[in-house]
Write an enzyme that holds these catalytic residues in place. Sequence first.
Site, PDB file in Angstrom:
ATOM      1  N   CYS A   1      -4.485   5.813  -1.875  1.00  0.00           N
ATOM      2  CA  CYS A   1      -5.007   5.074  -2.923  1.00  0.00           C
ATOM      3  C   CYS A   1      -5.028   5.444  -4.394  1.00  0.00           C
ATOM      4  O   CYS A   1      -5.390   6.791  -4.495  1.00  0.00           O
ATOM      5  CB  CYS A   1      -6.832   4.890  -2.243  1.00  0.00           C
TER       6      CYS A   1
ATOM      7  N   ASP B   1       0.879  -1.038   0.209  1.00  0.00           N
ATOM      8  CA  ASP B   1       0.000   0.077  -0.094  1.00  0.00           C
ATOM      9  C   ASP B   1       0.797   1.313   0.002  1.00  0.00           C
ATOM     10  O   ASP B   1       0.525   2.330  -0.513  1.00  0.00           O
ATOM     11  CB  ASP B   1      -1.044   0.079   1.167  1.00  0.00           C
TER      12      ASP B   1
ATOM     13  N   HIS C   1      -6.367   6.251   7.495  1.00  0.00           N
ATOM     14  CA  HIS C   1      -5.371   7.254   6.805  1.00  0.00           C
ATOM     15  C   HIS C   1      -5.502   8.479   7.494  1.00  0.00           C
ATOM     16  O   HIS C   1      -6.441   8.775   8.181  1.00  0.00           O
ATOM     17  CB  HIS C   1      -5.848   7.412   5.374  1.00  0.00           C
TER      18      HIS C   1
END
Length: 308
Positions: free
Chosen positions: A247, A21, A216
């Site tokens: 993202c 990620d 986040h």
Amino acid sequence: MVEPAAGLPDRITIYEVGARDGLQNEKSVVPTGVKAEFVRRMIDAGLDTIETTSFVPPSWIPQLSDATELVDALGQEARRATRPVLVPNERGLDNALAAGVKAIAVFGSATETFANKNLNRSVAQALAMFAPVVKRAKDDDLWVRGYVSMCFGDPWEGPVPVDQVVDVCARLMDLGCDQLSIGDTIGVGTAGHVVRLLEALNDKGIGTDKIGVHFHDTYGQALSNTLVALQHGVRVVDASTGGLGGCPYARSATGNLATEDLVWLCRGLGIETGVDLDKLVATSVWMAHQLGRPSPSRVVKALGGSAG
């Protein structure tokens, strides 16, 4: 100074997402050798659960097109039950199994818009796609995690109803996942919202022993949301070394909770993480040099001057 607080665990598991990620949104392709060294340094710093890469089509996320090469470069270190890889479908699972991995994750959405943008499918179609993936993985004795994104807010749909999130989470877990990660993909969640969602999941039969949280830090709420989750029974926290990540399908999704910031919080509360903070900071300083920009982590900024 260590000052324990009531109602908190003695130890938590950090689910490290920096290698997957954290790097997936980088515009410049990071060499496989650098990714492998990043993972090795995180292991040396004491991180055990590390999501290493994603077996997705190169056209989806070019940064992760070297998944097989990375697993091969890491060797046995990438073929442990604590080294999951993300797979979107059965073809991704085929490639992951061929590479010899022992754990996978699938990535769903609580909202229709993001499901279509991320997987080009509706929520129901995405769950149908995951069903054979999870079954085959479990049949092969793999550990399986299920991510649900947009659990607190969606940039296209706005606030996401708790009942809607719980419904998707339950349907995903019913496929046979071992663990659920609830994601605040754009960082709009606040402490009360976290508690309400955890309680609703518990009422649905998904206890906090099965839940990880993925926050986040868009609005600076990741640590406060983490703390309240720990107070309500969560023992797995997703974090990204150096605060890397976001993202690629949601522009308002800024960096993940920095692993160093999480470790600092836990250290002050007397919560064991197994992480050597100095080594981890040094790793983030090294990775920031590879990427050509400083780490956004507050702890790395505070301690990084003495790290090499």
